[in-house]
Each structure stands twice: as C-alpha cells, then as structure tokens.
Design a protein around this motif. Structure first.
Motif, PDB file in Angstrom:
ATOM      1  N   GLY A  18       5.861 -20.720   0.231  1.00  0.00           N
ATOM      2  CA  GLY A  18       6.915 -20.836   1.068  1.00  0.00           C
ATOM      3  C   GLY A  18       8.034 -19.925   0.855  1.00  0.00           C
ATOM      4  N   TRP A  19       8.599 -20.133  -0.322  1.00  0.00           N
ATOM      5  CA  TRP A  19       9.452 -19.096  -0.738  1.00  0.00           C
ATOM      6  C   TRP A  19       9.275 -17.754  -0.745  1.00  0.00           C
ATOM      7  CZ3 TRP A  19       9.785 -15.289  -4.312  1.00  0.00           C
ATOM      8  CH2 TRP A  19      11.155 -14.954  -4.668  1.00  0.00           C
ATOM      9  N   ALA A  20       8.271 -17.305  -0.954  1.00  0.00           N
ATOM     10  CA  ALA A  20       7.834 -15.812  -0.486  1.00  0.00           C
ATOM     11  C   ALA A  20       7.765 -15.504   0.756  1.00  0.00           C
ATOM     12  CB  ALA A  20       6.457 -15.577  -1.385  1.00  0.00           C
ATOM     13  N   LEU A  21       7.019 -16.541   1.633  1.00  0.00           N
ATOM     14  CA  LEU A  21       7.076 -16.105   2.881  1.00  0.00           C
ATOM     15  C   LEU A  21       8.406 -16.248   3.809  1.00  0.00           C
ATOM     16  CD1 LEU A  21       3.775 -18.172   3.939  1.00  0.00           C
ATOM     17  CD2 LEU A  21       4.097 -15.764   3.758  1.00  0.00           C
ATOM     18  N   GLY A  22       9.138 -17.294   3.218  1.00  0.00           N
ATOM     19  CA  GLY A  22      10.499 -17.242   3.657  1.00  0.00           C
ATOM     20  C   GLY A  22      11.253 -15.905   3.540  1.00  0.00           C
ATOM     21  N   VAL A  23      11.233 -15.623   2.359  1.00  0.00           N
ATOM     22  CA  VAL A  23      12.240 -14.272   1.866  1.00  0.00           C
ATOM     23  C   VAL A  23      11.596 -13.124   2.709  1.00  0.00           C
ATOM     24  CG1 VAL A  23      12.467 -12.569   0.105  1.00  0.00           C
ATOM     25  CG2 VAL A  23      12.552 -14.981  -0.558  1.00  0.00           C
ATOM     26  N   MET A  24      10.450 -12.752   2.983  1.00  0.00           N
ATOM     27  CA  MET A  24       9.878 -11.728   3.724  1.00  0.00           C
ATOM     28  C   MET A  24      10.308 -12.096   5.168  1.00  0.00           C
ATOM     29  SD  MET A  24       8.617 -10.110   1.531  1.00  0.00           S
ATOM     30  CE  MET A  24       7.610  -8.525   2.463  1.00  0.00           C
ATOM     31  N   LEU A  25      10.035 -13.385   5.698  1.00  0.00           N
ATOM     32  CA  LEU A  25      10.211 -13.463   7.121  1.00  0.00           C
ATOM     33  C   LEU A  25      11.800 -13.232   7.501  1.00  0.00           C
ATOM     34  CD1 LEU A  25       9.775 -14.196  10.087  1.00  0.00           C
ATOM     35  CD2 LEU A  25      10.021 -16.900   9.262  1.00  0.00           C
ATOM     36  N   HIS A  38       9.822   1.936   9.364  1.00  0.00           N
ATOM     37  CA  HIS A  38      10.874   2.111   8.176  1.00  0.00           C
ATOM     38  C   HIS A  38      11.178   0.737   7.529  1.00  0.00           C
ATOM     39  CE1 HIS A  38      13.896   3.881   5.716  1.00  0.00           C
ATOM     40  NE2 HIS A  38      14.772   3.191   6.165  1.00  0.00           N
ATOM     41  N   VAL A  39      11.555  -0.159   8.616  1.00  0.00           N
ATOM     42  CA  VAL A  39      11.798  -1.615   7.982  1.00  0.00           C
ATOM     43  C   VAL A  39      10.704  -2.153   7.027  1.00  0.00           C
ATOM     44  CG1 VAL A  39      12.250  -4.132   8.710  1.00  0.00           C
ATOM     45  CG2 VAL A  39      13.400  -2.086   9.666  1.00  0.00           C
ATOM     46  N   GLU A  40       9.647  -2.091   7.480  1.00  0.00           N
ATOM     47  CA  GLU A  40       8.515  -2.605   6.722  1.00  0.00           C
ATOM     48  C   GLU A  40       8.259  -1.874   5.309  1.00  0.00           C
ATOM     49  OE1 GLU A  40       3.655  -2.311   7.151  1.00  0.00           O
ATOM     50  OE2 GLU A  40       4.568  -2.860   8.942  1.00  0.00           O
ATOM     51  N   SER A  41       8.370  -0.516   5.513  1.00  0.00           N
ATOM     52  CA  SER A  41       8.451   0.148   4.135  1.00  0.00           C
ATOM     53  C   SER A  41       9.417  -0.248   3.237  1.00  0.00           C
ATOM     54  CB  SER A  41       8.528   1.799   4.574  1.00  0.00           C
ATOM     55  OG  SER A  41       8.373   2.452   3.368  1.00  0.00           O
ATOM     56  N   ARG A  42      10.680  -0.457   3.425  1.00  0.00           N
ATOM     57  CA  ARG A  42      11.625  -1.036   2.771  1.00  0.00           C
ATOM     58  C   ARG A  42      11.232  -2.487   2.110  1.00  0.00           C
ATOM     59  NH1 ARG A  42      17.059  -1.209   5.517  1.00  0.00           N
ATOM     60  NH2 ARG A  42      17.612  -1.892   3.346  1.00  0.00           N
ATOM     61  N   MET A  43      10.558  -3.257   3.032  1.00  0.00           N
ATOM     62  CA  MET A  43      10.199  -4.597   2.428  1.00  0.00           C
ATOM     63  C   MET A  43       9.321  -4.369   1.583  1.00  0.00           C
ATOM     64  SD  MET A  43      10.115  -6.645   5.892  1.00  0.00           S
ATOM     65  CE  MET A  43       9.245  -8.054   5.006  1.00  0.00           C
ATOM     66  N   LEU A  44       8.224  -3.401   1.611  1.00  0.00           N
ATOM     67  CA  LEU A  44       7.085  -3.471   0.783  1.00  0.00           C
ATOM     68  C   LEU A  44       7.270  -2.575  -0.263  1.00  0.00           C
ATOM     69  CD1 LEU A  44       4.179  -3.977   3.421  1.00  0.00           C
ATOM     70  CD2 LEU A  44       5.403  -5.633   2.104  1.00  0.00           C
ATOM     71  N   GLU A  61      -1.798  -0.929  -2.263  1.00  0.00           N
ATOM     72  CA  GLU A  61      -1.483  -2.418  -2.253  1.00  0.00           C
ATOM     73  C   GLU A  61      -0.798  -2.801  -1.118  1.00  0.00           C
ATOM     74  OE1 GLU A  61       0.066  -3.303  -7.029  1.00  0.00           O
ATOM     75  OE2 GLU A  61       1.357  -2.107  -5.646  1.00  0.00           O
ATOM     76  N   ARG A  62      -0.109  -1.925  -0.517  1.00  0.00           N
ATOM     77  CA  ARG A  62       0.618  -2.271   1.082  1.00  0.00           C
ATOM     78  C   ARG A  62      -0.704  -2.376   2.062  1.00  0.00           C
ATOM     79  NH1 ARG A  62       5.803   1.625   1.966  1.00  0.00           N
ATOM     80  NH2 ARG A  62       6.584   1.480  -0.024  1.00  0.00           N
ATOM     81  N   GLU A  63      -1.738  -1.624   2.091  1.00  0.00           N
ATOM     82  CA  GLU A  63      -2.853  -1.766   2.712  1.00  0.00           C
ATOM     83  C   GLU A  63      -3.522  -3.207   2.607  1.00  0.00           C
ATOM     84  OE1 GLU A  63      -3.504  -0.234   5.642  1.00  0.00           O
ATOM     85  OE2 GLU A  63      -1.579   0.846   5.068  1.00  0.00           O
ATOM     86  N   LEU A  64      -3.889  -3.443   1.273  1.00  0.00           N
ATOM     87  CA  LEU A  64      -4.438  -4.650   0.915  1.00  0.00           C
ATOM     88  C   LEU A  64      -3.585  -5.850   1.582  1.00  0.00           C
ATOM     89  CD1 LEU A  64      -6.758  -6.037  -0.484  1.00  0.00           C
ATOM     90  CD2 LEU A  64      -5.425  -5.981  -2.551  1.00  0.00           C
ATOM     91  N   PHE A  65      -2.206  -5.742   1.191  1.00  0.00           N
ATOM     92  CA  PHE A  65      -1.404  -6.782   1.698  1.00  0.00           C
ATOM     93  C   PHE A  65      -1.399  -6.944   3.022  1.00  0.00           C
ATOM     94  CE2 PHE A  65       2.807  -8.127   3.134  1.00  0.00           C
ATOM     95  CZ  PHE A  65       2.946  -9.386   2.517  1.00  0.00           C
ATOM     96  N   ARG A  66      -1.215  -6.173   3.763  1.00  0.00           N
ATOM     97  CA  ARG A  66      -1.471  -6.205   5.234  1.00  0.00           C
ATOM     98  C   ARG A  66      -2.926  -6.508   5.752  1.00  0.00           C
ATOM     99  NH1 ARG A  66       0.421  -0.579   4.909  1.00  0.00           N
ATOM    100  NH2 ARG A  66       2.511  -0.531   5.265  1.00  0.00           N
TER     101      ARG A  66
END
Length: 179
Positions: free
Chosen positions: A16-23, A118-124, A131-136
């Motif tokens: 929840g903490w991780a998802l909240g930060v990312m959201l 660009h926003v996504e790139s900065r976040m990841l 790792e980004r592709e695996l995460f997505r």
C-alpha cells in the motif's frame, strides 16, 4: 546520482505504501501534463479513445469511460471547440454520432504521450530498462486480473477517491511543504 534515503523496515514490504507513492507521483506528473486538455483527465481519456481509432459512438464512449451522458456532451463540446475531436454521423444509425480525433487531436495525443512517457521514465528511473519492462508487465498482469473481478469504469475516479481518502492534515502538510 544521490542515494535515496533509507525506508523504514516496516514500509519496505508494505504494498500500500509503495502503490500510494507511485500513484501520487504519477497523478501529480500526469495532471501537469494534461492541464491544458479541455476536461482534464476525462478529456484526455476521450481524446485517447478517439485518437486510438476506436471511433465509438458518443453513448458507447460515455459508457466505456463511466462518464454521465450529460457530462459527456459538455466534454465533447469543449474538445470539439478546441479542434481536437469531431462528431460524425454513424453510418449505421443517423441519430448517433461517432467521436473521431482530428489531425490536431492526434498531434496533441502524440505530444501528450511523449510527455507522459517522460513522467513515467522519471518515476521508474531507479530501474534499468529490463526491470522497467518486467515491472510494467507484472503490474499489467496483476491489474488485468483485479479488473476482471472488480472492473474499473473510470480511471479518474481512482485518483479522485485516493485524493479524497487522504487525511486533510496530510494534504495540508504537503501543500505547506510544496509552497
């Protein structure tokens, strides 16, 4: 590159903490990117659907995005006035209108998609490309399964609910810290 501060042990495994930060980070970045689109996030969703070639009817699009028909009418009026979409008669039903992106609408979508990437790139940025592709991929797989059991009618609602559920004191602290 500076090292990120250490996260307390109890938060390291808290989904929840991780998802909240990312959201929060994505919502903030995306809101900035789409600020000029008539209708904000909902306008962006309509434009994205129209630009993808999913030339749906006005009613079908409203149902798909979970937007009230009356609200959809005003939203389409604003997007049409901005020159981003057109309403065209549906060949199968002259009473219905199909929503189609204009050349300007498709160009705007290309620009917005680049900015959102660009926003996504900065976040990841903490992840390398594999790792980004695996995460997505994993996130998409999990989200698809959850959505099968509890369909999401409107992505904007999630962000609105998230903002509403954030305690006022936390929102006030963030505003004070930002400003």
């Amino acid at each position: 590159m500076t090292q990120a501060p250490e996260v307390r042990d109890e938060l390291q495994s808290d989904l929840g903490w991780a998802l909240g930060v990312m959201l929060r980070a994505y919502a903030k970045g995306a809101a900035h990117v789409i600020a000029g689109v008539p209708g904000g996030p909902r306008g962006y969703q309509v434009l994205a659907a129209a630009a993808s070639g999913a030339e749906g009817t006005q009613l079908a699009l409203a149902n798909k995005l979970g937007v009230d028909r009356t609200v959809m009418t005003y939203l389409l009026d604003d997007l049409e006035e901005a020159g981003l979409i057109e309403r065209r008669p549906d060949p199968a039903d002259r009473r219905a209108r199909r929503i189609v992106a204009t050349d300007a609408g498709r160009a705007t979508m290309c620009e917005l998609q680049g900015k959102l990437a660009h926003v996504e790139s900065r976040m990841l940025s903490a992840l390398d490309e594999p790792e980004r592709e695996l995460f997505r991929s994993l996130l998409r797989k999990a989200a698809t399964r959850v959505d099968e059991h509890d369909p999401l009618a409107d992505a904007c609602t999630v962000v609105d609910q998230f903002a509403a559920d954030t305690p006022p004191t936390a929102r006030a602290r963030r505003r004070k810290a930002q400003g």
